[in-house]
Enzyme design. Structure first.
Site, PDB file in Angstrom:
ATOM      1  N   GLY A  43       0.808  -1.218   0.000  1.00 25.05           N
ATOM      2  CA  GLY A  43       0.000   0.000   0.000  1.00 25.05           C
ATOM      3  C   GLY A  43       0.833   1.255   0.000  1.00 25.05           C
ATOM      4  O   GLY A  43       0.535   2.213   0.711  1.00 25.05           O
ATOM      5  N   ALA A  44       1.874   1.287  -0.838  1.00 22.69           N
ATOM      6  CA  ALA A  44       2.855   2.377  -0.787  1.00 22.69           C
ATOM      7  C   ALA A  44       2.542   3.529  -1.736  1.00 22.69           C
ATOM      8  O   ALA A  44       3.351   4.443  -1.866  1.00 22.69           O
ATOM      9  CB  ALA A  44       4.251   1.824  -1.101  1.00 22.69           C
ATOM     10  N   ASN A  45       1.388   3.517  -2.381  1.00 22.85           N
ATOM     11  CA  ASN A  45       1.097   4.589  -3.330  1.00 22.85           C
ATOM     12  C   ASN A  45       0.387   5.779  -2.699  1.00 22.85           C
ATOM     13  O   ASN A  45       0.215   6.814  -3.335  1.00 22.85           O
ATOM     14  CB  ASN A  45       0.249   4.059  -4.494  1.00 22.85           C
ATOM     15  CG  ASN A  45      -1.087   3.516  -4.035  1.00 22.85           C
ATOM     16  OD1 ASN A  45      -1.140   2.412  -3.502  1.00 22.85           O
ATOM     17  ND2 ASN A  45      -2.155   4.273  -4.222  1.00 22.85           N
ATOM     18  N   SER A  46      -0.032   5.646  -1.418  1.00 20.73           N
ATOM     19  CA  SER A  46      -0.716   6.769  -0.776  1.00 20.73           C
ATOM     20  C   SER A  46      -0.554   6.682   0.735  1.00 20.73           C
ATOM     21  O   SER A  46      -0.106   5.661   1.270  1.00 20.73           O
ATOM     22  CB  SER A  46      -2.216   6.762  -1.130  1.00 20.73           C
ATOM     23  OG  SER A  46      -2.842   5.601  -0.613  1.00 20.73           O
ATOM     24  N   GLY A  47      -0.907   7.763   1.408  1.00 25.64           N
ATOM     25  CA  GLY A  47      -0.956   7.775   2.856  1.00 25.64           C
ATOM     26  C   GLY A  47       0.339   7.411   3.549  1.00 25.64           C
ATOM     27  O   GLY A  47       1.435   7.851   3.164  1.00 25.64           O
ATOM     28  N   LEU A  48       0.224   6.591   4.589  1.00 21.98           N
ATOM     29  CA  LEU A  48       1.388   6.193   5.389  1.00 21.98           C
ATOM     30  C   LEU A  48       2.431   5.475   4.550  1.00 21.98           C
ATOM     31  O   LEU A  48       3.632   5.689   4.715  1.00 21.98           O
ATOM     32  CB  LEU A  48       0.944   5.276   6.526  1.00 21.98           C
ATOM     33  CG  LEU A  48      -0.032   5.835   7.562  1.00 21.98           C
ATOM     34  CD1 LEU A  48      -0.468   4.722   8.504  1.00 21.98           C
ATOM     35  CD2 LEU A  48       0.608   6.968   8.341  1.00 21.98           C
ATOM     36  N   GLY A  49       1.980   4.585   3.669  1.00 19.31           N
ATOM     37  CA  GLY A  49       2.916   3.814   2.864  1.00 19.31           C
ATOM     38  C   GLY A  49       3.733   4.671   1.932  1.00 19.31           C
ATOM     39  O   GLY A  49       4.942   4.469   1.775  1.00 19.31           O
ATOM     40  N   SER A 179      -3.585  -0.740  14.712  1.00 12.89           N
ATOM     41  CA  SER A 179      -4.339   0.461  15.071  1.00 12.89           C
ATOM     42  C   SER A 179      -4.735   0.387  16.541  1.00 12.89           C
ATOM     43  O   SER A 179      -4.934  -0.704  17.085  1.00 12.89           O
ATOM     44  CB  SER A 179      -5.604   0.565  14.210  1.00 12.89           C
ATOM     45  OG  SER A 179      -6.519   1.508  14.738  1.00 12.89           O
ATOM     46  N   TYR A 204     -13.321  -4.071  11.492  1.00 14.36           N
ATOM     47  CA  TYR A 204     -12.020  -3.438  11.312  1.00 14.36           C
ATOM     48  C   TYR A 204     -11.163  -3.656  12.554  1.00 14.36           C
ATOM     49  O   TYR A 204      -9.984  -4.028  12.463  1.00 14.36           O
ATOM     50  CB  TYR A 204     -12.174  -1.941  11.052  1.00 14.36           C
ATOM     51  CG  TYR A 204     -10.840  -1.222  10.960  1.00 14.36           C
ATOM     52  CD1 TYR A 204     -10.056  -1.324   9.827  1.00 14.36           C
ATOM     53  CD2 TYR A 204     -10.359  -0.459  12.034  1.00 14.36           C
ATOM     54  CE1 TYR A 204      -8.827  -0.694   9.737  1.00 14.36           C
ATOM     55  CE2 TYR A 204      -9.135   0.176  11.959  1.00 14.36           C
ATOM     56  CZ  TYR A 204      -8.372   0.058  10.811  1.00 14.36           C
ATOM     57  OH  TYR A 204      -7.141   0.673  10.743  1.00 14.36           O
TER      58      TYR A 204
END
Length: 323
Positions: A43-49, A179, A204
């Site tokens: 998930g490195a294309n947005s946010g934390l990643g 989380s 979640y």
């Protein structure tokens, strides 16, 4: 005049608060070099990643971005290179590589791992970062409830398939992004797939509790191998993770103001992931839970070794590692 003064004073206080947070982030960043090390971030294309990918590239790592949407990942990689300067990779020793990875598909996870094992001589850090948050009830390609399937089972299979390479590259590290909301989750072995009942918030939280239990059991299994495993919570961060959360139109301006003032930026939220991936302070530390680059206490249900082992055994069957 009074209202203007109040607004100005509030704005100055918020600005000061954000400056202090930024100073704390800079202090936590450290100056460790990752030259010669290979890192996978899901998930490195947005946010934390994306924030973690940019910082680790800045630290000279070879960063493999495992992302579901290849076009978005390529765009993010171009933006990161532009932010760091076109010569960041050529002269700095780091490299940014995009690979397709859909954690909602065990077939995709296996294909990604097969390519990594074929092409990569070493793997120093695996950051299990990708996640889905409070989505309506839906299923993965393999029939799993989406949040449990992506947040736990996809990463469970990914990590297990890459364990051999991580062991051969030791000392190496596995970082699991969980989380604080794990506190509201329960592992219901009678309904892991949420077919009897579904609450998007509780499911979640269940997946995030599963992340911590997985990291704990994996750390136990990897004792003496030179591979460490730690989990973390990033805090409340402004990312697109909440795209399924509906906010009333009239409340959006207030929500945007509050999130700007008090939520972490992606870079601030990624600091603990970066710390666990790179800092010499946690060399050899395993089986722990961190927040804001410090070890934190867990609730007893997140330290239940019997539940952790049972979850592991069932997960092995669900993803096809055991028949």
């Amino acid at each position: 005049a009074a209202a203007t003064a109040l607004a100005l004073g509030g704005g100055l206080l918020l600005a000061a608060w954000r400056w202090l947070r930024g100073a704390a982030r800079a202090a936590a960043g450290g100056g460790a070099s990752m030259r010669g090390k290979t890192v996978i971030i899901t998930g490195a294309n947005s946010g934390l990643g994306r924030a973690a990918a940019a910082e680790l590239l800045r630290m000279r790592a070879r960063v493999i971005m495992g992302c579901r949407d290849r076009a978005r990942a390529e765009r993010a990689a171009r933006e990161i290179r532009a932010e760091l300067g076109e010569r960041a990779e050529a002269e700095g020793g780091g490299e940014l590589v995009v690979r397709e990875l859909d954690l909602a598909s065990l077939r995709s996870v296996r294909a990604f791992c097969h390519r990594v094992l074929q092409e990569e001589p070493r793997l120093d850090v695996l950051i299990n970062n990708a996640g889905i948050f409070q989505c309506p009830y839906m299923k993965t390609e393999d029939g799993f409830e989406m949040q449990f399937g992506v947040n736990h089972l996809g990463h469970f299979l990914l990590t297990n398939l890459l364990l051999g390479l991580l062991k051969n590259s030791a000392p190496s590290r596995i970082v699991v992004v969980s989380s604080k909301l794990y506190k509201y989750g329960e592992i219901n072995f009678e309904d892991l797939n949420s077919e009897i009942s579904y609450n998007k918030s509780f499911c979640y939280s269940r997946s995030k509790l599963a992340n911590i239990l997985f990291a704990r059991e994996l750390a136990r299994r990897l004792e003496g191998t030179g591979v460490t495993v730690n989990s973390l919570h990033p805090g409340i961060v402004r990312t697109n993770l909440g795209r399924y959360v509906n906010i009333p139109l009239l409340a959006k301006p207030l929500f945007n103001l509050v999130s700007w003032a008090f939520f972490k930026t992606p870079l601030e939220g990624a600091q603990t992931s970066i710390y666990l991936a790179s800092s010499p302070d946690v060399e050899g530390v395993s089986g722990k839970y961190f927040g804001d680059c410090k070890e934190e206490e867990l609730l007893p249900k997140a330290m239940d070794d019997l539940v952790a082992r049972k979850l592991w055994d069932i997960s092995e069957v669900m993803v096809g590692l055991l028949k």
